[in-house]
Design a protein around this motif. Structure first.
Motif, short mmCIF file in Angstrom:
data_model
loop_
_atom_site.label_atom_id
_atom_site.label_comp_id
_atom_site.label_asym_id
_atom_site.label_seq_id
_atom_site.Cartn_x
_atom_site.Cartn_y
_atom_site.Cartn_z
N ALA A 192 -32.31 12.69 -26.47
CA ALA A 192 -33.72 13.12 -26.50
C ALA A 192 -34.24 13.23 -27.93
CB ALA A 192 -33.87 14.45 -25.78
N GLN A 193 -33.36 13.63 -28.83
CA GLN A 193 -33.78 13.81 -30.22
C GLN A 193 -34.07 12.48 -30.91
OE1 GLN A 193 -30.10 15.86 -30.97
NE2 GLN A 193 -31.22 17.61 -31.78
N LEU A 194 -33.46 11.40 -30.39
CA LEU A 194 -33.62 10.09 -31.03
C LEU A 194 -34.47 9.14 -30.20
CD1 LEU A 194 -30.03 9.51 -32.47
CD2 LEU A 194 -32.10 10.17 -33.71
N LYS A 195 -35.30 9.67 -29.33
CA LYS A 195 -36.16 8.83 -28.49
C LYS A 195 -37.02 7.93 -29.38
CE LYS A 195 -39.70 9.49 -24.90
NZ LYS A 195 -39.24 8.56 -23.90
N GLY A 196 -36.94 6.63 -29.14
CA GLY A 196 -37.77 5.69 -29.91
C GLY A 196 -37.21 5.33 -31.27
N ILE A 211 -19.04 1.05 -28.36
CA ILE A 211 -20.17 0.29 -28.91
C ILE A 211 -20.68 1.00 -30.16
CG2 ILE A 211 -22.51 -0.56 -28.47
CD1 ILE A 211 -21.78 -0.40 -25.42
N TRP A 212 -20.69 0.28 -31.27
CA TRP A 212 -21.21 0.81 -32.53
C TRP A 212 -22.53 0.10 -32.83
CZ3 TRP A 212 -18.53 4.63 -35.15
CH2 TRP A 212 -17.21 4.83 -34.75
N ASN A 213 -23.48 0.85 -33.38
CA ASN A 213 -24.70 0.19 -33.82
C ASN A 213 -25.34 1.02 -34.93
OD1 ASN A 213 -26.60 -1.83 -33.95
ND2 ASN A 213 -27.68 -1.27 -32.09
N LEU A 228 -21.37 4.68 -29.08
CA LEU A 228 -21.59 4.82 -27.64
C LEU A 228 -20.31 4.47 -26.90
CD1 LEU A 228 -24.92 2.76 -27.27
CD2 LEU A 228 -24.65 5.08 -28.13
N ASN A 229 -20.12 5.03 -25.73
CA ASN A 229 -18.98 4.60 -24.93
C ASN A 229 -19.32 3.27 -24.23
OD1 ASN A 229 -20.32 5.03 -22.52
ND2 ASN A 229 -19.23 6.91 -21.98
N PRO A 230 -18.36 2.63 -23.57
CA PRO A 230 -18.64 1.29 -23.01
C PRO A 230 -19.78 1.26 -21.99
CG PRO A 230 -16.27 1.70 -23.10
CD PRO A 230 -16.93 3.00 -23.45
N LYS A 231 -20.11 2.44 -21.42
CA LYS A 231 -21.23 2.48 -20.47
C LYS A 231 -22.56 2.74 -21.15
CE LYS A 231 -18.59 3.59 -16.42
NZ LYS A 231 -18.27 4.51 -15.36
N GLY A 232 -22.54 2.88 -22.47
CA GLY A 232 -23.79 3.06 -23.20
C GLY A 232 -24.20 4.51 -23.36
N ILE A 233 -23.27 5.42 -23.13
CA ILE A 233 -23.58 6.84 -23.30
C ILE A 233 -23.24 7.25 -24.73
CG2 ILE A 233 -23.10 9.19 -22.45
CD1 ILE A 233 -24.27 7.28 -20.32
N MET A 234 -24.18 7.94 -25.37
CA MET A 234 -23.96 8.34 -26.77
C MET A 234 -22.76 9.28 -26.89
SD MET A 234 -25.83 8.39 -29.85
CE MET A 234 -27.51 9.01 -29.82
#
Ligand SMILES: [Fe+2]
Length: 493
Positions: A192-196, A211-213, A228-234
């Motif tokens: 929520a803190q990084l929305k957008g 997943i790194w980005n 992020l984990n492989p499911k895309g969860i931070m």
């Protein structure tokens, strides 16, 4: 990062829009006329024709034979909607993203494509005209840009993540889509803190699926690191402070570190639009920030002679701490501006838009070295399981005639310099090819699209990645063409 720093950062994010291209008034629309006129004489320009229609095709015509056990979907992303209401975008980066999906099953191939239903696309679709003037395209009453996501066109890459595919841009959110229907689910909010917040188009995936980005906040120069984990969860995020405010497209990981490679760019705030604001500074070194993967602390900064790169293939560390990475290096930023020329139908050759595959080395004592391997290369890829580990080969597209249109694919052995190459021929405009690892044996497949501008049809070809020169194992033809795009990825069934 402590709480006070984080609050300061959020405040910066909130005003990101002030750094984005401002709405501009202009009346010059001749670039559309220039493009239309040039297309009549140079059919290669069909790859950058406006493409407004979503399509699908069953049972593509196949040459050769796709392996029976070869199943999955090859996704590609790129700018497609380049014009509305007689107005043509000036820069290729400003086109709205369209996802193309080639599905392989039991030796057959089917296809569909759909636009990413971004907030921008939906708003503009509703009124039938462009609302945002991103590059001085001559809109009479453009809407102000309130946030990065207001102009997010999700047009750069497409990445399978968990049960979704994510359409990626650079300066704003990823957009989640359904992998089969290509329906857009919406912008991804990781936290929520990084929305957008900016989330780049070039995530890197560790062998364990992590997943790194990164995302650069242009205004503050702070770079967000995402884990992020492989499911895309931070799992975790952090910030790296820099004095860099210009375009930052790709990055690298090793087993231990994140490498943020800052090319020799600065920003000219007077430039009309994002691309026009980017300027090359030959007196500014290319800098490599070495960031610890565990706590996101900056460990070291190294410098190389001034240059520009969009893309890197891979990075790894030797036992003694030597870091090596490869990239497609340009002597300056002409390549970015050539994309604007092509959008206006000007395909003139520019000598500095020829890139070189370069291996960069950073020794433990801080000394650096760079060695160039091959000319006219782009879109470097490696076997995915070697991300962050030592790789022997880099796979790229190539331009054997220095015509500044890719006509070939190749692998380069970075130890021996040996090149394995297949030339599609001068009738083809060749796009990025990606690696698919075989599950039960060594090696893999190389898959990619190419636009045959004479036939006005796009094909997707599958190669043995360890014997590219033998030509495609099989090729499937769409009955039509799709626009030239940027990046893609393959999702196994
Ligand atoms: Fe890219």
């Amino acid at each position: 990062m402590n709480r006070r720093e984080f609050i300061q950062f959020l405040a910066v994010l909130g005003i990101t829009a002030s750094h984005l291209p401002t709405a501009l008034l202009a009346s010059n629309t001749t670039w559309k006329q220039k493009y239309d006129s040039a297309l009549k004489n140079d059919p290669r320009l069909i790859g950058h024709q406006n493409y407004a229609q979503e399509r699908q095709a069953e049972s593509l015509v196949i040459e050769g034979e796709f392996p029976k056990d070869f199943s999955g979907t090859f996704y590609r992303n790129g700018p497609a909607l380049l014009e509305r209401n007689g107005i043509r975008q000036k820069h290729l980066f400003d086109g709205d993203g369209m996802i193309h999906a080639f599905k392989f099953e039991n030796g057959t191939v089917s296809f569909k494509n759909k636009f990413v239903q971004t907030q921008k696309f939906q708003k503009e679709q509703e009124v039938g005209r462009f609302l945002y003037d991103l590059s001085d395209i001559g809109l009479k009453n453009p809407e102000p840009v309130s946030s990065a996501d207001a102009i997010n066109n999700a047009n750069t890459n497409i990445l399978p993540v968990g049960d979704e595919i994510w359409a990626l841009w650079e300066a704003g959110s990823a957009y989640a889509m359904h992998p089969k229907t290509l329906e857009t689910k919406g912008a991804v909010t990781l936290n929520a803190q990084l929305k957008g917040a900016p989330f780049s188009a070039h995530p890197k995936i560790d062998a364990d699926g992590t997943i790194w980005n990164f995302g650069l906040d242009y205004a503050s120069g702070q770079i967000i690191i995402y884990k992020l984990n492989p499911k895309g969860i931070m799992q975790k995020f952090g910030l790296v402070k820099t004095d860099y405010h210009a375009m930052l497209h790709d990055f690298l990981i090793t087993d231990k570190h994140i490498l943020l490679v800052l090319p020799s760019l600065t920003v000219n705030p007077k430039g009309k639009g994002f691309a026009a604001q980017q300027q090359f500074d030959k007196n500014r070194s290319m800098r490599v920030l070495v960031v610890d993967k565990n706590d996101f602390s900056l460990k070291a900064t190294h410098e190389f002679p001034a240059c520009f790169l969009f893309h890197f293939g891979n990075a790894w560390e030797e036992k003694d701490g030597t870091i090596r990475f490869d990239g497609c290096r340009y002597p300056n930023l002409e390549v970015l501006h050539r994309m604007e020329n092509i959008m206006q139908g000007d395909t003139s050759l520019m000598k500095d838009t020829i890139s070189q595959t370069v291996i960069f080395t950073i020794y433990p004592d801080g000394k650096t070295k760079q060695e160039s391997f091959a000319d006219s290369t782009e879109f470097p890829r490696i076997y995915p399981s070697l991300t962050g580990k030592r790789n022997e080969k880099v796979f790229t597209i190539g331009d054997t005639k220095n015509a500044q249109w890719a006509d070939s694919i190749r692998s380069m052995n970075i130890d021996t310099g040996k090149i394995d190459q297949y030339v599609y021929g001068e009738d083809y405009l060749v796009e990025e090819h990606v690696l698919i690892e075989k599950t039960k044996q060594k090696g893999g497949y190389l898959i990619g699209t190419a636009l045959n501008w004479k036939k006005q049809q796009t094909c997707v070809s599958l190669f043995d990645a360890e014997n590219i020169k033998a030509g495609p194992l099989a090729r499937a033809w769409l009955p039509f063409h799709i626009p030239l795009g940027f990046h893609g990825n393959f999702k196994m069934v």
